[in-house]
Design a protein around this motif. Structure first.
Motif, PDB file in Angstrom:
ATOM      1  N   ALA A  97     -84.510  24.110  15.267  1.00  0.00           N
ATOM      2  CA  ALA A  97     -85.031  25.374  14.728  1.00  0.00           C
ATOM      3  C   ALA A  97     -83.937  26.438  14.594  1.00  0.00           C
ATOM      4  N   TYR A  98     -82.719  26.124  15.042  1.00  0.00           N
ATOM      5  CA  TYR A  98     -81.646  27.138  15.011  1.00  0.00           C
ATOM      6  C   TYR A  98     -80.648  26.833  13.889  1.00  0.00           C
ATOM      7  N   ASP A  99     -79.950  27.913  13.460  1.00  0.00           N
ATOM      8  CA  ASP A  99     -78.931  27.721  12.427  1.00  0.00           C
ATOM      9  C   ASP A  99     -77.675  27.104  13.022  1.00  0.00           C
ATOM     10  N   ALA A 100     -77.393  27.453  14.260  1.00  0.00           N
ATOM     11  CA  ALA A 100     -76.153  26.977  14.873  1.00  0.00           C
ATOM     12  C   ALA A 100     -76.311  26.902  16.380  1.00  0.00           C
ATOM     13  N   ILE A 101     -75.409  26.146  16.990  1.00  0.00           N
ATOM     14  CA  ILE A 101     -75.379  26.063  18.452  1.00  0.00           C
ATOM     15  C   ILE A 101     -74.015  26.592  18.901  1.00  0.00           C
ATOM     16  N   TYR A 102     -74.058  27.495  19.845  1.00  0.00           N
ATOM     17  CA  TYR A 102     -72.822  28.042  20.408  1.00  0.00           C
ATOM     18  C   TYR A 102     -72.718  27.443  21.809  1.00  0.00           C
ATOM     19  N   PHE A 103     -71.681  26.629  22.014  1.00  0.00           N
ATOM     20  CA  PHE A 103     -71.648  25.759  23.192  1.00  0.00           C
ATOM     21  C   PHE A 103     -70.407  26.038  24.044  1.00  0.00           C
ATOM     22  N   GLY A 104     -70.584  26.047  25.367  1.00  0.00           N
ATOM     23  CA  GLY A 104     -69.448  26.301  26.267  1.00  0.00           C
ATOM     24  C   GLY A 104     -68.655  25.029  26.531  1.00  0.00           C
ATOM     25  N   ALA A 105     -69.051  24.291  27.536  1.00  0.00           N
ATOM     26  CA  ALA A 105     -68.386  23.015  27.859  1.00  0.00           C
ATOM     27  C   ALA A 105     -69.328  22.239  28.757  1.00  0.00           C
ATOM     28  N   VAL A 106     -69.131  20.920  28.803  1.00  0.00           N
ATOM     29  CA  VAL A 106     -70.001  20.131  29.673  1.00  0.00           C
ATOM     30  C   VAL A 106     -69.156  19.196  30.527  1.00  0.00           C
ATOM     31  N   GLY A 107     -69.624  18.946  31.732  1.00  0.00           N
ATOM     32  CA  GLY A 107     -68.956  17.982  32.597  1.00  0.00           C
ATOM     33  C   GLY A 107     -68.623  18.556  33.960  1.00  0.00           C
ATOM     34  N   MET A 108     -69.030  17.835  34.985  1.00  0.00           N
ATOM     35  CA  MET A 108     -68.654  18.133  36.366  1.00  0.00           C
ATOM     36  C   MET A 108     -68.510  16.772  37.032  1.00  0.00           C
ATOM     37  N   PRO A 109     -67.346  16.160  36.840  1.00  0.00           N
ATOM     38  CA  PRO A 109     -67.210  14.750  37.207  1.00  0.00           C
ATOM     39  C   PRO A 109     -67.495  14.438  38.672  1.00  0.00           C
ATOM     40  N   GLY A 133     -75.802  21.107   6.067  1.00  0.00           N
ATOM     41  CA  GLY A 133     -76.688  22.120   6.658  1.00  0.00           C
ATOM     42  C   GLY A 133     -78.077  21.580   6.962  1.00  0.00           C
ATOM     43  N   LYS A 134     -78.183  20.252   7.003  1.00  0.00           N
ATOM     44  CA  LYS A 134     -79.493  19.660   7.319  1.00  0.00           C
ATOM     45  C   LYS A 134     -79.823  19.885   8.801  1.00  0.00           C
ATOM     46  N   GLN A 142     -65.867  32.980  16.057  1.00  0.00           N
ATOM     47  CA  GLN A 142     -65.296  33.427  14.775  1.00  0.00           C
ATOM     48  C   GLN A 142     -65.491  32.333  13.717  1.00  0.00           C
ATOM     49  N   MET A 143     -65.246  31.085  14.120  1.00  0.00           N
ATOM     50  CA  MET A 143     -65.434  29.970  13.168  1.00  0.00           C
ATOM     51  C   MET A 143     -66.887  29.884  12.701  1.00  0.00           C
ATOM     52  N   MET A 144     -67.786  30.185  13.635  1.00  0.00           N
ATOM     53  CA  MET A 144     -69.222  30.122  13.298  1.00  0.00           C
ATOM     54  C   MET A 144     -69.545  31.166  12.219  1.00  0.00           C
ATOM     55  N   LEU A 145     -69.037  32.381  12.387  1.00  0.00           N
ATOM     56  CA  LEU A 145     -69.297  33.416  11.375  1.00  0.00           C
ATOM     57  C   LEU A 145     -68.656  33.031  10.042  1.00  0.00           C
ATOM     58  N   GLN A 146     -67.452  32.498  10.109  1.00  0.00           N
ATOM     59  CA  GLN A 146     -66.744  32.045   8.896  1.00  0.00           C
ATOM     60  C   GLN A 146     -67.574  30.976   8.181  1.00  0.00           C
ATOM     61  N   HIS A 147     -68.090  30.034   8.962  1.00  0.00           N
ATOM     62  CA  HIS A 147     -68.868  28.928   8.412  1.00  0.00           C
ATOM     63  C   HIS A 147     -70.075  29.431   7.616  1.00  0.00           C
ATOM     64  N   PHE A 148     -70.695  30.509   8.133  1.00  0.00           N
ATOM     65  CA  PHE A 148     -71.893  31.016   7.451  1.00  0.00           C
ATOM     66  C   PHE A 148     -71.576  32.086   6.409  1.00  0.00           C
ATOM     67  N   GLY A 149     -70.289  32.289   6.138  1.00  0.00           N
ATOM     68  CA  GLY A 149     -69.894  33.182   5.043  1.00  0.00           C
ATOM     69  C   GLY A 149     -69.764  34.641   5.430  1.00  0.00           C
ATOM     70  N   PHE A 150     -69.796  34.937   6.748  1.00  0.00           N
ATOM     71  CA  PHE A 150     -69.599  36.333   7.163  1.00  0.00           C
ATOM     72  C   PHE A 150     -68.101  36.595   7.273  1.00  0.00           C
ATOM     73  N   LYS A 151     -67.474  36.657   6.101  1.00  0.00           N
ATOM     74  CA  LYS A 151     -66.010  36.643   6.057  1.00  0.00           C
ATOM     75  C   LYS A 151     -65.393  37.880   6.717  1.00  0.00           C
ATOM     76  N   ASP A 152     -65.927  39.065   6.389  1.00  0.00           N
ATOM     77  CA  ASP A 152     -65.308  40.287   6.932  1.00  0.00           C
ATOM     78  C   ASP A 152     -65.360  40.289   8.461  1.00  0.00           C
TER      79      ASP A 152
END
Ligand SMILES: NC(=O)c1ccc[n+]([C@@H]2O[C@H](COP(=O)([O-])OP(=O)(O)OC[C@H]3O[C@@H](n4cnc5c(N)ncnc54)[C@H](O)[C@@H]3O)[C@@H](O)[C@H]2O)c1
Ligand SMILES: O=C(O)C[C@@H](O)C(=O)O
Length: 568
Positions: free
Chosen positions: A70-82, A275-276, A307-317
């Motif tokens: 249901a979301y346009d994008a996922i903003y993800f930190g990191a995973v793993g605690m070996p 964008g599926k 920043q890459m996420m905004l770029q990806h969706f065309g929010f260039k400025d």
């Protein structure tokens, strides 16, 4: 890509320093939203983390796919605690699922020497290239398995899978990206001298696609991965766009940023270009348990990923302003601002992230905003924290987990069957090793049936066992043969149960399967029979410390079983 009016972002901090850098990434995104009047809506989730695994026995809830779709994008930190959860369990249970099941087949990773960061190289030159990594197949395949575990015959197999669709789409993406850049230079990572089937195929497809697409304006070259890594250290400035398979891309996208000073600054977009499904933006680095809790993790990778996420969706400025803020703050430096991985002394995650946030806002601190701006922040960039109810009793949760794992197993077997049928249709042959392994499984199956027959277990009973789901609470489904095992148990009742269990099972009291088995099996002979029954249906019980490992092994044995069914 059509720029949406409002960007709905699922926020997953994950583990370790992911939880520390995420707040700064969000603050910078909110600052950009504020400055450029963007409507960003954030919803935070606690799953895809080892903490969630400890609570629920799984990395994610059953409905993760529909929830995140249901979301346009996922903003993800990191995973793993070996130290808590094995890495293959945490990664395959979360991030790799996102990449595959959301078909994020492009992993896009910029490597750039940023101002103010010392490179470990004496003469780094102007480092500025993109790694385009295949993100859903290749060496990261789940085709393979283990059989005869713990014996001299132990066999471990994991297949590399390259599909024409998978290879072509990543190569085409890289060709187009190279064409869009001033240097117009594409480098392909290969290893066709040693990996003699998949890598020559990768090379052939690049040759064919570049000819078909008329990319005469590009300089296209290829290097074997070994010398490519050497060139990346010796002369990184020669690269512009570097395309590689899943594993090669993974390695190059750590090496590249390391040459620019620190992996802590590197971002990554896991892109579903159509964008599926939602694309996922994350830093390249992991959860860094060695510095977790110290407050010194570099937040730039997380902020740059935003920043890459905004770029990806065309929010260039807004994207340009974020990038400029990162560069300006790093250029201005200050060892009390920048983190230790870049040579800072007292700089922290907070000091660096806050400086970038402030720079994005153009020097304005959030507390000085006027009413309209403040209300915009409240309304357009807000959090909804998901809270999981702990009301369910542990037994309900256990049953629920068992049910889900049965469903997952059934789904997996089904999808494997489909995939193997598809390979068959395409005339793809299994490798020699896989054929040998499958043959052994098939021979064992025959032997097991003969052995069971000698113990009076009829073919009908075996078939009925194979038909019914494994459910210890359903005595009827178990059938008379297990009842016979149970009566064997009673005859042995005078002997101590533990004596008859293999050593590793004795130390595995946590495992649900083992606990069940402990109640039912009291002699080596019966234990063996029981295992044979499970092996027949591809569910070999491999007792280990964690119930999850039991399930994983079942998966891999299932895969071998499916292949053996197809071959025989
Ligand atoms: N995308 C991901 O979620 C991802 C990526 C890589 C590793 N991992 C997982 O993270 C865990 C640790 O893996 P690892 O040690 O191989 O890799 P890592 O990237 O977590 O750490 C490697 C080294 O780089 C340093 N480092 C990483 N990020 C930093 C930052 N932002 N600032 C300062 N220093 C930083 C760490 O302190 C460590 O010394 C494992 O569980 C692994 O599976 C997850
Ligand atoms: O893809 C992986 O193997 C995990 C990590 O190394 C990454 O690059 O995201």
């Amino acid at each position: 890509m059509i720029t949406p009016q409002k960007l709905r972002i699922a926020v997953i901090p994950g583990d370790g320093i992911g939880k520390e850098v995420m707040p700064l990434g969000l603050r910078c995104l909110k600052a950009a939203a504020l400055k450029f009047d963007l409507a960003l809506e954030f919803t935070e989730f606690d799953f895809a983390s080892c903490d969630y695994y400890l609570k629920h026995g799984d990395m994610m809830p059953e409905d993760w796919h529909s929830t995140l779709s249901a979301y346009d994008a996922i903003y993800f930190g990191a995973v793993g605690m070996p130290d808590i959860v094995p890495d293959h369990v945490s990664l395959w249970g979360s991030l790799l699922k996102f990449r595959r099941e959301f078909d994020q087949y492009i992993s896009l990773r910029p490597c750039r020497l940023l101002p103010g960061i010392p490179s470990p190289l004496a003469n780094p030159g102007d480092i500025d290239f993109w790694v385009v990594r295949e993100n859903t197949e290749g060496e990261y395949s789940s085709i393979g398995g283990k059989i005869f575990e713990g014996t001299e015959r132990e066999v471990v197999i994991q297949e590399t899978v390259m599909t024409r669709i998978g290879v072509d789409r990543v190569l085409n993406y890289a060709l187009n990206l190279a064409r869009s850049r001033p240097k117009k230079h594409l480098t392909s990572a290969t290893k066709s001298n040693g990996i003699s089937i998949t890598m020559p195929y990768w090379d052939e497809r690049l040759k064919a696609l570049s000819a078909e697409g008329g990319y005469d304006d590009l300089k296209i070259d290829k290097f074997h991965i070994d010398i490519l890594t050497a060139w990346m250290v010796l002369k990184p400035s020669q690269f512009d766009v570097v395309v590689g398979s899943n594993l090669f891309g993974d390695i190059l996208s750590d090496l590249g940023p390391a040459c620019t000073g620190t992996i802590g600054v590197a971002p990554s977009g896991n892109i579903n270009p159509e964008g599926k499904f939602p694309s996922l933006f994350e830093p390249v680095h992991g959860s860094a348990p060695d510095i977790y809790g110290k407050g010194i993790a570099n937040p730039v990778g997380m902020i740059w990923a935003g920043q890459m996420m905004l770029q990806h969706f065309g929010f260039k400025d807004a994207a340009d302003a974020m990038m400029k803020a990162i560069e300006d703050v790093l250029a201005e430096g200050g060892s009390h601002i920048i983190t230790p991985d870049m040579g800072g002394s007292t700089g922290t995650t907070e000091s660096l992230g806050a400086a970038i946030e402030k720079k994005i806002l153009g020097g304005a601190a959030c507390t000085h905003l006027n009413g309209r701006r403040r209300s915009f922040i409240r309304h357009s960039a807000h959090f909804i924290m998901t809270k999981k109810s702990d009301a369910t009793s542990s037994s309900v949760r256990v049953r629920d987990n068992q049910r889900r794992s049965r469903l997952r197993r059934a789904e997996l077997v089904q999808s494997l069957q489909k995939r193997v049928q598809e390979y068959e249709r395409q005339g793809v042959a299994a490798t020699l090793e896989m054929q040998q392994a499958a043959r052994k499984v098939a021979q064992d199956n025959l032997r097991l049936r003969a052995l069971l027959a000698r113990h009076g277990v009829s073919s009908e009973e075996i078939e009925s066992f194979l038909r019914y789901p494994e459910d210890p609470s359903n005595a009827e489904a178990r059938g008379p043969y297990l009842q016979r095992l149970a009566s064997g148990l009673e005859q042995q009742a005078s002997r101590k149960e533990e004596e008859y269990l293999p050593n590793d099972a004795q130390s595995s009291h946590q495992s649900l399967s083992v606990r069940w088995t402990r109640q039912k099996i009291t002699s080596h002979k019966l234990w063996g029979l029981h295992n044979y029954l499970h092996a027949l249906r591809g569910l070999k019980i491999c007792p280990t410390k964690r119930p999850r490992d039991v399930a994983i092994r079942r998966f891999t044995v299932n895969q071998t079983r499916v292949i053996s069914h197809i071959l025989w």
